[in-house]
Enzyme design. Sequence first.
Site, PDB file in Angstrom:
ATOM      1  N   GLU A 150      -2.518   5.439  -1.291  1.00 22.20           N
ATOM      2  CA  GLU A 150      -2.751   5.152  -2.713  1.00 22.20           C
ATOM      3  C   GLU A 150      -4.239   5.038  -3.009  1.00 22.20           C
ATOM      4  OE1 GLU A 150      -1.828   1.780  -6.155  1.00 22.20           O
ATOM      5  OE2 GLU A 150      -1.553   1.303  -4.040  1.00 22.20           O
ATOM      6  N   GLU A 249       4.044  -2.328 -11.729  1.00 22.59           N
ATOM      7  CA  GLU A 249       3.014  -3.125 -11.067  1.00 22.59           C
ATOM      8  C   GLU A 249       1.964  -3.513 -12.098  1.00 22.59           C
ATOM      9  OE1 GLU A 249       1.462  -2.403  -6.875  1.00 22.59           O
ATOM     10  OE2 GLU A 249      -0.351  -2.019  -8.066  1.00 22.59           O
TER      11      GLU A 249
END
Length: 275
Positions: A150, A249
């Site tokens: 990520e 998130e």
Amino acid sequence: MAPLKFSANISWLFSELPDFSQRMSAAAAAGFQAVEAAWLYDADLTELQRAREAAGVEVVLINTPPGDVKAGDLGLAAVPGREGDFRQGLDQTLKYAKGLNCKMIHLMAGRVPVDSHRHLVAKEMEAVFVQNLKYAADILSKEGITGLIEPINTRITDPRYFLDSPHQAAAILESVGKPNIKLQMDVFHWQIMDGNLTQNMHKYFPLIGHVQVAQVPGRNEPDSDGELNYSYLFRTLEHLGYRGYIGCEYKPFESTTKGLGWIQPHVPKRNCSPS
């Protein structure tokens, strides 16, 4: 087109509750069919297993351990000299992933070492990252697990994080050359670092294994004030044929459940709703 699916990141959502077991239950009560989390390792695995089964949720993603947080670690996969620590952390993550039937692991790259200049250590860190990702890919493939990398933005969130753009991540994935190592697209980070989301989503879609969302710049609910038009972005994901979960998130502006109304227009057969 299949409806989009959303997972509650319980490191961010339902933080009104003190432990992950309670957050799993709260996520299920709010209608989520899946959860994800950063680091669950302070929680007892047996208790998490009981909570997951009782809540009836799928655990879709966990992260490798950050390392020594007090010393400034935030992942170890690209940090020279920490290969042994990375492998030890991967073993711990794999234990939890197998115990929770979790099929994706975010392999955290880590930070450029203190007092080092990014451009001077970039090649060494990339070589370490590629080596560790190849090692992880072979381990995870035996368990049917996908590893994810990520990019985290270095403009707001973490100036020293090594992996900070989808372009850098794509080049590293090409060097790794393992089908079970994929790209984790956190729209918040991608927008801050590069913008150009439509083109980047199309360009890198074949590499994407997981998506996460939050508004920019506040990192609150997708429908909060900010730069991003999530109605458009969700339609884009649908048209591209995305079938995985979208991780929520973000920092709830108020309580978690009060802020879940945004999800309803984007899910024809709603799988979560405010309570």
